[in-house]
Structure formats: C-alpha cells, structure tokens
Enzyme design. Sequence first.
Site, PDB file in Angstrom:
ATOM      1  N   HIS A  76       0.447  23.684 -57.612  1.00  0.00           N
ATOM      2  CA  HIS A  76       1.262  23.059 -56.569  1.00  0.00           C
ATOM      3  C   HIS A  76       1.587  24.093 -55.487  1.00  0.00           C
ATOM      4  O   HIS A  76       1.525  25.307 -55.734  1.00  0.00           O
ATOM      5  CB  HIS A  76       2.556  22.505 -57.167  1.00  0.00           C
ATOM      6  CG  HIS A  76       2.344  21.274 -57.999  1.00  0.00           C
ATOM      7  ND1 HIS A  76       3.380  20.528 -58.502  1.00  0.00           N
ATOM      8  CD2 HIS A  76       1.201  20.663 -58.405  1.00  0.00           C
ATOM      9  CE1 HIS A  76       2.893  19.497 -59.187  1.00  0.00           C
ATOM     10  NE2 HIS A  76       1.568  19.570 -59.140  1.00  0.00           N
ATOM     11  N   GLU A  78       4.355  25.078 -54.173  1.00  0.00           N
ATOM     12  CA  GLU A  78       5.461  26.001 -54.476  1.00  0.00           C
ATOM     13  C   GLU A  78       5.005  27.114 -55.413  1.00  0.00           C
ATOM     14  O   GLU A  78       5.415  28.276 -55.268  1.00  0.00           O
ATOM     15  CB  GLU A  78       6.628  25.245 -55.135  1.00  0.00           C
ATOM     16  CG  GLU A  78       7.186  24.096 -54.329  1.00  0.00           C
ATOM     17  CD  GLU A  78       6.569  22.759 -54.733  1.00  0.00           C
ATOM     18  OE1 GLU A  78       5.326  22.654 -54.787  1.00  0.00           O
ATOM     19  OE2 GLU A  78       7.334  21.810 -54.967  1.00  0.00           O
ATOM     20  N   CYS A 106       8.746  19.131 -58.072  1.00  0.00           N
ATOM     21  CA  CYS A 106       8.696  18.471 -59.377  1.00  0.00           C
ATOM     22  C   CYS A 106       9.426  19.359 -60.389  1.00  0.00           C
ATOM     23  O   CYS A 106       9.862  20.469 -60.060  1.00  0.00           O
ATOM     24  CB  CYS A 106       7.248  18.244 -59.795  1.00  0.00           C
ATOM     25  SG  CYS A 106       6.389  19.770 -60.241  1.00  0.00           S
ATOM     26  N   CYS A 109       7.800  22.932 -60.884  1.00  0.00           N
ATOM     27  CA  CYS A 109       8.076  23.881 -59.802  1.00  0.00           C
ATOM     28  C   CYS A 109       9.551  24.274 -59.775  1.00  0.00           C
ATOM     29  O   CYS A 109       9.890  25.431 -59.518  1.00  0.00           O
ATOM     30  CB  CYS A 109       7.641  23.289 -58.464  1.00  0.00           C
ATOM     31  SG  CYS A 109       5.849  23.104 -58.331  1.00  0.00           S
TER      32      CYS A 109
END
Length: 186
Positions: A76, A78, A106, A109
Amino acid sequence: MTQGKPPETAAATSVESSVQSSTEKSAEHWMQLALAAARQAQLLGEVPVGAVLVREGQLVAAGFNRPISTHDPSAHAEMAALREGARLLGNYRLPDCELYVTLEPCAMCAGAMLHARLKKVIFGAHDPKTGAGGSVINLFGEAQLNHQTVVEGGVLAQECGDLLKAFFAARRAAARAAPKNNPDPL
Ligand SMILES: [Zn+2]
C-alpha cells in the site's frame, strides 16, 4: 536620501516570507504531492492511492499503491512511504513525522504507523469499507493500545475521492467492453 530603502526592505521581507512559507507548507500542499503519487499508481493500473512522509516541514519520502504489479498484498502507498522514509532516516521509529495519504488508511497501514510511533496521519477521502481512521474503526485512538497517533481526515477529500471514482468507473467500463478478458470485473 532614503529613496533606495523601501524597495530593499520590501525585497528582504519578501525573501523572508517565502522562506517561512517553504518551511510551513499547508496540509493541502502535502496532499497535492500525495495525489501526484496516486496518479503514478494509476499509470500502472493500480488503485490510485498515494502517500508522502513529512518531517519538520520537509518531504522525506513518497509512495504509491502497487500490490498488483508487485504481487504483494502489503504494498500500500503508506507502507511504501514508511519503508522508504525509515530507510532514509535510518530509524524504524518516526516520532517526528507526519504522513499524508489520499485515502483513509486500512488496519494494516494504521498498525504499521503505530509501530513507527508516527506523530500524525492526515488523509483525504474517507473509506467506509476498510477505513481504520474512524470510518470502520479508529485504531489511532484506541486507548488500550500502547501508542496513539493523531488522525485528521478530509483534506482535499473531493479531489482524492474523485480520482478513485474515475479509476473504478473506467475499470468497470473496460470490463463491460471485454468481459472475457477480465475474469474479475468490478
Ligand atoms: Zn493500507
């Protein structure tokens, strides 16, 4: 006698104020950079989410979403920004850093950000399906966990959300146009 003074003073003030503004960028400025990273994800056919890590008014690292192309469910935006930032700063703890991301983080993260002892996270669009910054749960403010991080949502939310909506609309249109070529239409 003092005719030359006012322009000099004005010039000095101008330089001073521009230096000041460069060290105190607005949340919108950093979110624009996160949006630029999100557009890089879009170019790869990935869901357009981008993130930037900022420390004391300076850009440290940027990252964008790319789980499909890397075959990595943890890739992801992040995570990419955190990994790169921690590597560059030589520390897995990032207590002086803020992370700007175009979509609400999410749980994965959010967990990584708590491990990093991040000072603050600022996100753009809310994610009512998997958001762990308040939409589904708020991991950042969970008093039973050993660390809490300040979270703020809604910065350039419209622009961040529109980028995602346009991406999914285009993907649905492509799936309708060639259903046999896309085993997983959305
Ligand atoms: Zn995530």
